[in-house]
Design a protein around this motif. Structure first.
Motif, PDB file in Angstrom:
ATOM      1  N   THR A   1     -18.384 -32.015 -17.079  1.00 15.63           N
ATOM      2  CA  THR A   1     -19.109 -31.151 -16.041  1.00 15.63           C
ATOM      3  C   THR A   1     -18.163 -30.671 -15.093  1.00 15.63           C
ATOM      4  O   THR A   1     -16.750 -31.008 -15.111  1.00 15.63           O
ATOM      5  CB  THR A   1     -20.081 -31.984 -15.256  1.00 15.63           C
ATOM      6  OG1 THR A   1     -19.409 -33.029 -14.618  1.00 15.63           O
ATOM      7  CG2 THR A   1     -21.168 -32.725 -16.365  1.00 15.63           C
ATOM      8  N   THR A   2     -18.519 -29.753 -14.221  1.00 11.81           N
ATOM      9  CA  THR A   2     -17.828 -29.202 -13.287  1.00 11.81           C
ATOM     10  C   THR A   2     -17.171 -30.458 -12.251  1.00 11.81           C
ATOM     11  O   THR A   2     -16.073 -30.183 -11.444  1.00 11.81           O
ATOM     12  CB  THR A   2     -18.405 -28.391 -12.335  1.00 11.81           C
ATOM     13  OG1 THR A   2     -19.751 -29.043 -11.796  1.00 11.81           O
ATOM     14  CG2 THR A   2     -18.816 -27.091 -13.258  1.00 11.81           C
ATOM     15  N   GLN A   3     -17.547 -31.699 -12.020  1.00 13.53           N
ATOM     16  CA  GLN A   3     -17.259 -32.494 -11.236  1.00 13.53           C
ATOM     17  C   GLN A   3     -16.223 -33.545 -11.973  1.00 13.53           C
ATOM     18  O   GLN A   3     -15.779 -34.442 -11.374  1.00 13.53           O
ATOM     19  CB  GLN A   3     -18.618 -33.229 -10.797  1.00 13.53           C
ATOM     20  CG  GLN A   3     -19.216 -32.514  -9.785  1.00 13.53           C
ATOM     21  CD  GLN A   3     -20.251 -33.242  -9.101  1.00 13.53           C
ATOM     22  OE1 GLN A   3     -20.529 -34.390  -9.378  1.00 13.53           O
ATOM     23  NE2 GLN A   3     -21.117 -32.413  -8.271  1.00 13.53           N
TER      24      GLN A   3
ATOM     25  N   SER B   1     -12.049 -33.336 -16.606  1.00 16.25           N
ATOM     26  CA  SER B   1     -11.727 -32.183 -17.732  1.00 16.25           C
ATOM     27  C   SER B   1     -12.248 -30.890 -16.990  1.00 16.25           C
ATOM     28  O   SER B   1     -11.784 -29.746 -17.423  1.00 16.25           O
ATOM     29  CB  SER B   1     -12.503 -32.478 -18.915  1.00 16.25           C
ATOM     30  OG  SER B   1     -13.989 -32.354 -18.822  1.00 16.25           O
ATOM     31  N   GLY B   2     -13.154 -30.936 -16.030  1.00 15.75           N
ATOM     32  CA  GLY B   2     -13.399 -29.625 -15.476  1.00 15.75           C
ATOM     33  C   GLY B   2     -12.582 -29.151 -14.479  1.00 15.75           C
ATOM     34  O   GLY B   2     -12.916 -27.915 -14.023  1.00 15.75           O
TER      35      GLY B   2
ATOM     36  N   PHE C   1     -13.959 -24.806 -17.950  1.00 17.16           N
ATOM     37  CA  PHE C   1     -15.268 -24.655 -17.254  1.00 17.16           C
ATOM     38  C   PHE C   1     -16.538 -24.911 -17.928  1.00 17.16           C
ATOM     39  O   PHE C   1     -16.654 -24.865 -19.347  1.00 17.16           O
ATOM     40  CB  PHE C   1     -15.201 -23.012 -17.060  1.00 17.16           C
ATOM     41  CG  PHE C   1     -14.224 -22.452 -16.084  1.00 17.16           C
ATOM     42  CD1 PHE C   1     -14.315 -22.394 -14.704  1.00 17.16           C
ATOM     43  CD2 PHE C   1     -13.113 -22.015 -16.830  1.00 17.16           C
ATOM     44  CE1 PHE C   1     -13.246 -22.194 -13.978  1.00 17.16           C
ATOM     45  CE2 PHE C   1     -12.055 -21.533 -16.200  1.00 17.16           C
ATOM     46  CZ  PHE C   1     -12.055 -21.674 -14.617  1.00 17.16           C
ATOM     47  N   TYR C   2     -17.698 -25.328 -17.333  1.00 16.74           N
ATOM     48  CA  TYR C   2     -18.926 -25.978 -17.904  1.00 16.74           C
ATOM     49  C   TYR C   2     -19.979 -25.232 -16.989  1.00 16.74           C
ATOM     50  O   TYR C   2     -19.994 -24.962 -16.066  1.00 16.74           O
ATOM     51  CB  TYR C   2     -18.834 -27.433 -17.746  1.00 16.74           C
ATOM     52  CG  TYR C   2     -17.909 -28.115 -18.521  1.00 16.74           C
ATOM     53  CD1 TYR C   2     -17.808 -28.323 -19.707  1.00 16.74           C
ATOM     54  CD2 TYR C   2     -16.806 -28.638 -18.112  1.00 16.74           C
ATOM     55  CE1 TYR C   2     -16.534 -28.838 -20.599  1.00 16.74           C
ATOM     56  CE2 TYR C   2     -15.543 -29.289 -18.359  1.00 16.74           C
ATOM     57  CZ  TYR C   2     -15.626 -29.431 -19.960  1.00 16.74           C
ATOM     58  OH  TYR C   2     -14.799 -29.821 -20.587  1.00 16.74           O
TER      59      TYR C   2
ATOM     60  N   ARG D   1      -9.561 -24.322 -21.631  1.00 15.63           N
ATOM     61  CA  ARG D   1     -10.412 -25.258 -22.638  1.00 15.63           C
ATOM     62  C   ARG D   1      -9.453 -25.580 -23.604  1.00 15.63           C
ATOM     63  O   ARG D   1      -9.870 -26.784 -24.290  1.00 15.63           O
ATOM     64  CB  ARG D   1     -11.418 -24.232 -22.997  1.00 15.63           C
ATOM     65  CG  ARG D   1     -12.397 -24.836 -23.806  1.00 15.63           C
ATOM     66  CD  ARG D   1     -13.645 -23.864 -23.673  1.00 15.63           C
ATOM     67  NE  ARG D   1     -14.320 -23.091 -22.945  1.00 15.63           N
ATOM     68  CZ  ARG D   1     -14.700 -23.773 -21.858  1.00 15.63           C
ATOM     69  NH1 ARG D   1     -15.238 -25.182 -21.870  1.00 15.63           N
ATOM     70  NH2 ARG D   1     -15.383 -23.192 -20.929  1.00 15.63           N
TER      71      ARG D   1
ATOM     72  N   ALA E   1     -17.548 -27.286 -24.595  1.00 13.87           N
ATOM     73  CA  ALA E   1     -18.682 -26.834 -23.651  1.00 13.87           C
ATOM     74  C   ALA E   1     -19.778 -25.919 -24.682  1.00 13.87           C
ATOM     75  O   ALA E   1     -20.494 -25.100 -24.216  1.00 13.87           O
ATOM     76  CB  ALA E   1     -18.204 -25.689 -22.741  1.00 13.87           C
TER      77      ALA E   1
END
Length: 344
Positions: free
Chosen positions: A166-168, A171-172, A176-177, A246, A259
């Motif tokens: 997720t963005t938090q 990997s974010g 981008f998720y 990514r 994603a």
């Protein structure tokens, strides 16, 4: 009072370099592909710088989330400023060597609307994405302890599996998720409209007949338009940053970082937005009768003096012509009998 043309002074006349560097440059320029390789190197490092600054800012956001220090998390505004100064930095570094694209969407637009050589496109696209990938690798290994600490804290809290992609999550920082609650259609529309707006302004400030924005100012205007779009709408606007990041995230965390369908939205939508924006500007805004401003003329004059593939082609043709002329001269100087034997 009419001023004369400014003097043309080659860099070699004012730059005091060691002789071994001059010899190395001469050796490099003997290769036919030297100008193209110089362009690819410039685009590679430019994309690296652009992505490196933006990703570094995202690491600070992750650190703030993990340590629950909201004062460190300035959000998209900080990332937007990092992207803006990343664009200014990469153009300042390599804009005198390459076409100064640093974005696959810009390369595609220049190919379709400005006769950018199509044979250069695959190399440009590759180094754009690879530059983004290298920037991610540099940030990850430079701040690896931060990612390991973040994963350990989230694991202890029992939220790692939920937040990783997720963005938090860690990997974010690189990939981008889709935001929680956002639909795929809504994500596409957000990316498309932001890209349409930023691309329209970019193409307008690059117009050499624009009297309000000269080449020196165009970089700053375009950079902050992209930065503002990012911190206002949280969009990506650059496939080199998106796809490079990514691919790196997938290299570290596996297929889960892909994603799914959202990856296609972030990767290709900005290219579509750029093409439509440029098409509209060329059809509805361009007037070929407008006068090119003086600073644009000077910029064109300066850029026309750099080493190009056309120079190398002319050099090769001159060498071939010299060889043929020499061979013909040597054949003409032979006796008749030797000429006949040489032709058998």
């Amino acid at each position: 009072m009419v001023q004369g043309a400014p003097p043309t002074v080659p860099l070699v006349d004012v730059l005091d370099r060691p002789q071994w560097l001059n010899k190395l440059e001469a050796m490099r320029n003997n290769y036919e592909w030297a100008p193209y390789m110089m362009e690819l190197w410039a685009e590679l490092i430019g994309c690296f710088i652009y992505s490196y600054l933006g990703i570094g800012s995202a690491v600070l956001q992750l650190n703030a989330i993990v340590n629950r220090q909201p004062t460190f998390a300035s959000g998209p505004i900080q990332v937007g400023f990092a992207v803006s100064f990343g664009i200014i930095s990469c153009v300042s570094y390599a804009g005198t060597v390459s076409a100064g694209h640093y974005n696959p969407a810009i390369t595609v637009a220049h190919t379709l609307f400005r006769k950018f050589p199509a044979w250069k496109v695959p190399g440009y696209l590759f180094v754009h994405i690879f530059g983004g990938y290298l920037a991610c690798a540099a940030v990850y290994f430079q701040s690896r302890y931060t990612f390991l600490h973040a994963e350990e804290v989230m694991r202890q809290q029992g939220v790692l599996d939920h937040l990783q992609f997720t963005t938090q999550g860690p990997s974010g920082v690189f990939a981008f998720y889709i935001p929680e609650g956002q639909t795929l259609w809504g994500a596409w529309l957000n990316e498309f409209l932001a890209s349409l707006a930023a691309s329209s302004v970019y193409w307008a400030v690059m117009d050499p007949s624009n009297p309000l924005v000269t080449p020196r100012m165009s970089v700053w205007v375009a950079a902050f338009v992209y930065g503002t779009s990012i911190w206002s709408f949280g969009c990506i606007l650059n496939t080199s940053r998106d796809l490079g990041g990514r691919l790196f995230a997938m290299s570290i965390w596996g297929w889960g970082a892909s994603a799914g369908s959202y990856a296609a939205v972030t990767c290709f939508t900005n290219i579509c937005g750029m093409i439509i924006a440029v098409f509209c500007y060329e059809v509805f805004m361009v007037d070929s009768r407008r006068i090119v401003n003086l600073e644009s003329l000077e910029f064109h004059r300066l850029m026309s003096k750099r080493l190009t593939n056309a120079d190398m082609k002319f050099k090769r043709e001159m060498k071939i012509g010299s060889y043929d002329s020499k061979a013909s001269s040597e054949t003409g100087s032979l006796p008749v009998e030797e000429k006949d034997n040489k032709g058998v």
